[in-house]
Design an enzyme around this catalytic site. Structure first.
Site, PDB file in Angstrom:
ATOM      1  N   HIS A  40       0.859  -1.192   0.000  1.00  0.00           N
ATOM      2  CA  HIS A  40       0.000   0.000   0.000  1.00  0.00           C
ATOM      3  C   HIS A  40       0.888   1.232   0.000  1.00  0.00           C
ATOM      4  O   HIS A  40       2.058   1.146   0.369  1.00  0.00           O
ATOM      5  CB  HIS A  40      -0.874   0.009   1.264  1.00  0.00           C
ATOM      6  CG  HIS A  40      -0.038   0.082   2.505  1.00  0.00           C
ATOM      7  ND1 HIS A  40       0.489  -1.050   3.101  1.00  0.00           N
ATOM      8  CD2 HIS A  40       0.433   1.145   3.218  1.00  0.00           C
ATOM      9  CE1 HIS A  40       1.230  -0.689   4.134  1.00  0.00           C
ATOM     10  NE2 HIS A  40       1.233   0.639   4.232  1.00  0.00           N
ATOM     11  N   HIS A 134       5.852   6.124  -1.479  1.00  0.00           N
ATOM     12  CA  HIS A 134       6.520   4.844  -1.746  1.00  0.00           C
ATOM     13  C   HIS A 134       5.690   3.669  -1.268  1.00  0.00           C
ATOM     14  O   HIS A 134       4.804   3.813  -0.431  1.00  0.00           O
ATOM     15  CB  HIS A 134       7.872   4.825  -1.030  1.00  0.00           C
ATOM     16  CG  HIS A 134       7.750   4.789   0.472  1.00  0.00           C
ATOM     17  ND1 HIS A 134       7.538   5.919   1.215  1.00  0.00           N
ATOM     18  CD2 HIS A 134       7.782   3.752   1.336  1.00  0.00           C
ATOM     19  CE1 HIS A 134       7.448   5.585   2.495  1.00  0.00           C
ATOM     20  NE2 HIS A 134       7.584   4.271   2.600  1.00  0.00           N
TER      21      HIS A 134
HETATM   22  P1  ATP Z   1       5.323  -3.516  11.327  1.00  0.00           P
HETATM   23  O1  ATP Z   1       5.363  -2.225  12.121  1.00  0.00           O
HETATM   24  O2  ATP Z   1       4.878  -4.702  12.133  1.00  0.00           O
HETATM   25  O3  ATP Z   1       6.574  -3.760  10.552  1.00  0.00           O
HETATM   26  P2  ATP Z   1       3.836  -1.989   9.369  1.00  0.00           P
HETATM   27  O4  ATP Z   1       4.929  -0.999   9.516  1.00  0.00           O
HETATM   28  O5  ATP Z   1       3.429  -2.409   8.021  1.00  0.00           O
HETATM   29  O6  ATP Z   1       4.172  -3.304  10.202  1.00  0.00           O
HETATM   30  P3  ATP Z   1       2.375  -0.097  10.906  1.00  0.00           P
HETATM   31  O7  ATP Z   1       3.583   0.138  11.768  1.00  0.00           O
HETATM   32  O8  ATP Z   1       1.050  -0.116  11.568  1.00  0.00           O
HETATM   33  O9  ATP Z   1       2.525  -1.468  10.110  1.00  0.00           O
HETATM   34  O10 ATP Z   1       2.402   1.010   9.782  1.00  0.00           O
HETATM   35  C1  ATP Z   1       1.342   1.190   8.869  1.00  0.00           C
HETATM   36  C2  ATP Z   1       1.853   2.050   7.738  1.00  0.00           C
HETATM   37  O11 ATP Z   1       2.253   3.327   8.230  1.00  0.00           O
HETATM   38  C3  ATP Z   1       3.083   1.479   7.028  1.00  0.00           C
HETATM   39  O12 ATP Z   1       3.022   1.860   5.669  1.00  0.00           O
HETATM   40  C4  ATP Z   1       4.241   2.171   7.720  1.00  0.00           C
HETATM   41  O13 ATP Z   1       5.379   2.292   6.869  1.00  0.00           O
HETATM   42  C5  ATP Z   1       3.653   3.538   8.003  1.00  0.00           C
HETATM   43  N1  ATP Z   1       4.206   4.099   9.228  1.00  0.00           N
HETATM   44  C6  ATP Z   1       4.295   3.490  10.428  1.00  0.00           C
HETATM   45  N2  ATP Z   1       4.822   4.300  11.362  1.00  0.00           N
HETATM   46  C7  ATP Z   1       5.087   5.475  10.731  1.00  0.00           C
HETATM   47  C8  ATP Z   1       5.625   6.740  11.154  1.00  0.00           C
HETATM   48  N3  ATP Z   1       5.995   6.967  12.417  1.00  0.00           N
HETATM   49  N4  ATP Z   1       5.739   7.708  10.230  1.00  0.00           N
HETATM   50  C9  ATP Z   1       5.349   7.507   8.946  1.00  0.00           C
HETATM   51  N5  ATP Z   1       4.820   6.347   8.485  1.00  0.00           N
HETATM   52  C10 ATP Z   1       4.687   5.347   9.367  1.00  0.00           C
END
Ligand code: ATP
Ligand code: MG
Length: 192
Positions: A40, A134
């Site tokens: 996504h 991205h």
């Molecule tokens: P995991 O954290 O278990 O690796 P994930 O990163 O896919 O899984 P989330 O951490 O819930 O799941 O993040 C959801 C989305 O938001 C992802 O696309 C992630 O890259 C983005 N994201 C997460 N934290 C941040 C942040 N602090 N700033 C910007 N984007 C974020």
């Protein structure tokens, strides 16, 4: 709930990106590749939100979506956070200068700015706090050495396909040890 706003991809784009991942799997070591079903484009990470928060921003987001025309999106290059010498996250980037995408992200940002609602971004480096459109396709495995030959970057990774974007979604993210599960909570239709 843990939430973020994202553009989801159609089947064809997921398959094409899965093909890029398959190629990288063969030529690199030390990465964990994102399940193509979960690919996504994050427009904005919200973090923990309450249902009261949702009531605050739902209507402004709906209104901004209604004023934006649907658009097409292509992905054409590889990138890494924080950088390619120490890649922790490997991504495939949306075409530079994708004006409608940038405009959409800016308008979303301004909705949250005007509500003084900002997620906690302390855990992230500043590279990730500027909007770099991205798809995260891989992440470094913990406690493993990586191999990522730099010539990969100079190759053409254009997916030769444009995904039609006619909405964005509020996604719930549930983190399990086995990986995240995302659930669409609300859709905002682009309808200008
Ligand atoms: P995991 O954290 O278990 O690796 P994930 O990163 O896919 O899984 P989330 O951490 O819930 O799941 O993040 C959801 C989305 O938001 C992802 O696309 C992630 O890259 C983005 N994201 C997460 N934290 C941040 C942040 N602090 N700033 C910007 N984007 C974020
Ligand atoms: Mg995460």
């Amino acid at each position: 709930m843990r939430a973020f706003l994202a553009i989801n991809l159609d089947r064809k784009m997921k398959e094409l990106v899965a093909g890029v991942q398959d190629e990288l799997k063969k030529r690199t070591r030390g990465f964990r590749w994102v399940n193509p079903e979960l690919l996504h484009l994050t427009l904005k990470f919200l973090g923990e939100i309450r249902s009261e928060d949702l009531q605050l921003f739902e209507q402004p987001l709906k209104e901004l979506a209604e004023k934006m025309p649907p658009f097409r999106l292509t992905f054409d290059r590889l990138g890494a956070f924080p950088n390619f010498r120490r890649p922790r996250v490997i991504w495939i980037g949306a075409q530079v200068g994708s004006e409608q995408l940038e405009l959409l992200a800016e308008k979303i940002e301004s909705v949250f700015r005007s509500l003084s609602f900002q997620p906690d971004q302390r855990k992230r480096g500043k590279e990730e706090n500027i909007f770099v459109p991205h798809l995260t396709i891989g992440r470094k495995r913990k406690d493993q050495d990586i191999y990522f030959p730099s010539e990969i970057l100079h190759e053409d990774w254009n997916c030769e396909y444009a995904v039609s974007v006619d909405r964005f979604s509020l996604m719930q993210s549930i983190l399990y040890a086995s990986g995240p599960v995302y659930r669409p909570v609300k859709e905002f239709l682009l309808d200008a």
